[in-house]
Each structure stands twice: as C-alpha cells, then as structure tokens.
Design an enzyme around this catalytic site. Sequence first.
Site, PDB file in Angstrom:
ATOM      1  N   SER A 155      -9.687  -0.790   7.287  1.00  0.00           N
ATOM      2  CA  SER A 155      -9.127  -0.642   5.939  1.00  0.00           C
ATOM      3  C   SER A 155      -8.498  -1.874   5.311  1.00  0.00           C
ATOM      4  O   SER A 155      -8.200  -1.859   4.127  1.00  0.00           O
ATOM      5  CB  SER A 155      -8.105   0.488   5.915  1.00  0.00           C
ATOM      6  OG  SER A 155      -8.783   1.700   5.792  1.00  0.00           O
TER       7      SER A 155
ATOM      8  N   LYS B 225       0.864  -1.190   0.000  1.00  0.00           N
ATOM      9  CA  LYS B 225       0.000   0.000   0.000  1.00  0.00           C
ATOM     10  C   LYS B 225       0.896   1.234   0.000  1.00  0.00           C
ATOM     11  O   LYS B 225       1.941   1.250   0.686  1.00  0.00           O
ATOM     12  CB  LYS B 225      -0.867  -0.034   1.271  1.00  0.00           C
ATOM     13  CG  LYS B 225      -1.883   1.092   1.398  1.00  0.00           C
ATOM     14  CD  LYS B 225      -2.736   0.866   2.646  1.00  0.00           C
ATOM     15  CE  LYS B 225      -3.827   1.886   2.834  1.00  0.00           C
ATOM     16  NZ  LYS B 225      -4.698   1.562   3.986  1.00  0.00           N
TER      17      LYS B 225
ATOM     18  N   SER C 284      -9.581   1.665   3.137  1.00  0.00           N
ATOM     19  CA  SER C 284      -8.689   2.402   2.268  1.00  0.00           C
ATOM     20  C   SER C 284      -7.696   1.527   1.501  1.00  0.00           C
ATOM     21  O   SER C 284      -7.165   1.968   0.482  1.00  0.00           O
ATOM     22  CB  SER C 284      -7.920   3.449   3.077  1.00  0.00           C
ATOM     23  OG  SER C 284      -7.097   2.824   4.040  1.00  0.00           O
TER      24      SER C 284
HETATM   25  N1  GLN Z   1     -12.921   3.991   6.886  1.00  0.00           N
HETATM   26  C1  GLN Z   1     -12.189   4.328   8.060  1.00  0.00           C
HETATM   27  C2  GLN Z   1     -11.812   5.779   8.038  1.00  0.00           C
HETATM   28  O1  GLN Z   1     -12.082   6.403   7.083  1.00  0.00           O
HETATM   29  C3  GLN Z   1     -11.012   3.443   8.232  1.00  0.00           C
HETATM   30  C4  GLN Z   1      -9.819   3.819   7.445  1.00  0.00           C
HETATM   31  C5  GLN Z   1      -8.634   2.986   7.765  1.00  0.00           C
HETATM   32  O2  GLN Z   1      -8.744   1.940   8.410  1.00  0.00           O
HETATM   33  N2  GLN Z   1      -7.481   3.466   7.356  1.00  0.00           N
HETATM   34  O3  GLN Z   1     -11.243   6.287   8.956  1.00  0.00           O
END
Ligand code: GLN
Length: 480
Positions: free
Chosen positions: A178, A79, A154
Amino acid sequence: MSLVSKSLFELSELFRDGKASSREITDAFITEIENRDKEINSFVTQTFDLAREMADSSDARRANDSLLSPLDGMPMTLKDVVCTKEVRTTASSNILKDFVSPYDATVWKKLKDAGVVLLGKTNTDEFTMGASTQTSAFGVTKNPHDITRVAGGSSGGSAAAVAAHFCAGSIGTDTGGSLRQPAHFCGVTGLKVSYGRVSRWGTIPMASSLDTVGPIAQTAQDCAMILQAIAGQDSKDSTTPPHSVPDYVNEIKQNLSGMKIGLPKEYFENDINKDVLEIIQSSKAILEDLGVTLVDVSLPHIKYAIPAYYIIVPSEISSNMSRYDGIRFGSGKKGEALDDIYFETRNKGFDDEVKRRIMVGIYCLSTGHVDGYYLQAQKVRTLIKQDFDKVFTQVDALLSPVSPTPAFRIGEVLDPIQMYLEDMFTSSANLAGICGISVPVGKTEEAGLPIGAQILGPAFKEERVLRIAHQIQKSIRESR
Ligand code: GLN
C-alpha cells in the site's frame, strides 16, 4: 521553481536558512490544495487553521534558534488511519466517519514533537483493504498524472497528495504493497519499512502481523528524513525491537560500487506490461553504471505469496474488525437488542470488501478449516521468508517491478481477484517482514504514466534500500 515543487529536503534547507518561512511554505501548499483537490480528492479531512497555527509556532522557534528537528515547519499529511487527537480518523469507512481518537498515534506524536505541520488526513481504501482507493467511503482519489486513472492504494490519497504538490511528504501504511504500489502509480517514492521498524501504536490495524507504517515523499532522501524521525522502539508497540536507528540521511550518500543486486527470475516470468518491463530493464543499466553487479536469483516459493497472503490477511482482519460493533466503536442504534445493534452497525458501516474479507477470514479460522487454510498458509509464509533469508546471503538487495501494470483507469479493475493480483510483487515482503522501496524510474511511452522500480532489502536494512533508490534518483536527475 515554485515552493511547492521543491522536495522536503530542499524546503527544509530554505526554511533553516531563513529563505522561506514555514507560514509561506504552508500557505503555498494550501493554495495548491484549494485550487486542485476538488478534482483529485486526496483528502478526507483538511486542517488548514491548525496548519497555519503550527507553522507560526515553527517560525517562532526558528526566530529563537530553537528548531526541534530537520522536519520542523514542514507541512505533511497523514493517511486517515493514523489516529490524531486534533481531528477525526475515519479509515475511509462509514463506521468511523465521526470517530475522534482520544490519543495520538506514536508516529504522529513523534512528528509533532519534531515540529511537523499537519495539512490534513488523506484518503485510503476502506480500512486499507484494496489497491486503488475505490473502496473508500469518501470516493476514489484520482491520479494527478491522469485524472481518469486511479492513484493506486491503499495509501492513494497520500501518494496523490505528494504527486500533486499538496504537501512535502506523507505517512502511509503498507500491509501488502500500500505504500509502494501507489508510489509507482503516482511517480513518487514510497518506503515499506521492516516489520517493527516504526511503531504501529495508534494506527488503525488491518492485519497486525504484516502492517507497517512508513513515509511517502518525492525522493528517497525525503523518505530518509521522515524515517529518521519516526523509526525506533516504542514501549507501546511490543513488536518494535530495541535496534539502534542508523543515520539514514547520511548513509544514503554512499555510492553503490561493489554492491550485488539480485533479479528474482520468478518475478520476471509473470505477465507484465511491456512498458513496465522495458523501464525496469533500463533501471538495470542505471545500476550497472553505478557499479552494481546484477545476479539472477530464484525465490522458489514466491508464487504462493498471493494465496498465502489472502488467507492470512482476511483471518487477521476478521479478528481486528470485531471491535467495530456499535458499542466500542461505530455508532449503533441505542436501546435495542445486542444482536440488532451489531447487525445494524456492521451492515451499514462496512462496505463490500470489508465484509468479504471478514467472511473469508472467519471461514479460514473455523474449526475443520483452520488446519487446511490458516495454518497451511503460515507454513508457506515461513518458506517464503526462508527464500529471502537465503537469497540475501547471495546478494545485497533485489530489483523487481512494483506491480504488473501502470495506473489503471477508474472502474477498470473492480473484480476482487483481479485487484488482489496487484500485490503479486509486493505482498511477499510483508509476509517475510523485510523492507522495500518503490522509486520512480521512468514514464510510459504513449500515456506518460509513471513507473516505479521496487528494491527489496533484508529486515532492518532500510538504509540500504534508501541508498540504492537515492543513487538511482540522483543518476536520473543528473542525466537529464
Ligand atoms: N492491496 C493489498 C490488500 O488489499 C494491500 C493493502 C495494504 O497494503 N494495506 O490487502
């Protein structure tokens, strides 16, 4: 079966047995990426020349009988928040679009030392803020099962790259879901490790008290192999405790008979899509067949997870994002007044979601509001953690949906509050610091979209959630 459709575990066996070279495996993935990633958009940066070089070195090691690890020669992706000296690390943000780190993140260093081949860096929501990759400065990643839909986020680039057979495994991050939610959307397996199990050093932070780094791959067995290489204490990350690292790959082979798995009633009271619910029901039957006893349990404070998460996370974001000021990071217009440099850099460099969270965070931490918001949310966080502590004295693990729906269409969910609800089943694990996994258990009737089940386990019991996920996957495979 073509090379690219094999699991990491299978590829590693083929390579070790001399049935496929790392170069052959790497070239097979590269061909797949060249043919299909224009459509999917899972990569921010591709590193094919480097990959071929690394693969040739692996092949030379194999010829000398000096393989570094079971991951040697295996093509993976990272990532684009995992810092690499070789290529830029952008966090899918304009503010870092030309940033090349002077050091490697610990997780990448460990994988390199294990002989892993790097195919490239994958797309994410900007600074990992989101659940769809729609906030990426490099465009949305499409779901390989239906390109009109999102891959989730994400770590959507990583999930899509694994699902599209562009790599044998990937590294993502999970701060509120994510790794698990995109794994659910794309039909792959994503492991959220316990806070501190894997070093975060050199991984661009979002909310430092919740961020975790972990594997995403076809199977739980593949995730176990990757975790084996990346878990453990790191002197550069003081949140990694000196706990020993179990033999994950072997531990997951144990059967599940006698295990107790809890069904948190609050998780099933929500508005959940019918297909998701039905498929989770069917995974209950699989578990029972495997000798598991299912028990109804309660997590009374879980309904406060989203409100607490969306106060704590933006608060930490407002602090973490302050380093992107055009001087330390981010390219500012040189020679002007300091305030102008800050304003120009941050205004142009950050997109809406990042700005929104910085503003919310600053507000929650400001004098006069900190008690009512940030400190209150921290107290709620403790109550949520205590709910889990208590429930794990009654059961070994928990079963729940990963998110309330299958993958949604691109553009369908844009409202921030609606997007935040994606995390209703996942964010509590990050607040509590426990581990969890998303394992594919079925597909929706009409559209054939993948559905994952979430297994949550106590902190530092990754071997347990991996084992449950592995046994479910084995049983699904055998029943086909
Ligand atoms: N969807 C969650 C957020 O927007 C989790 C994102 C993540 O785990 N990086 O914070």
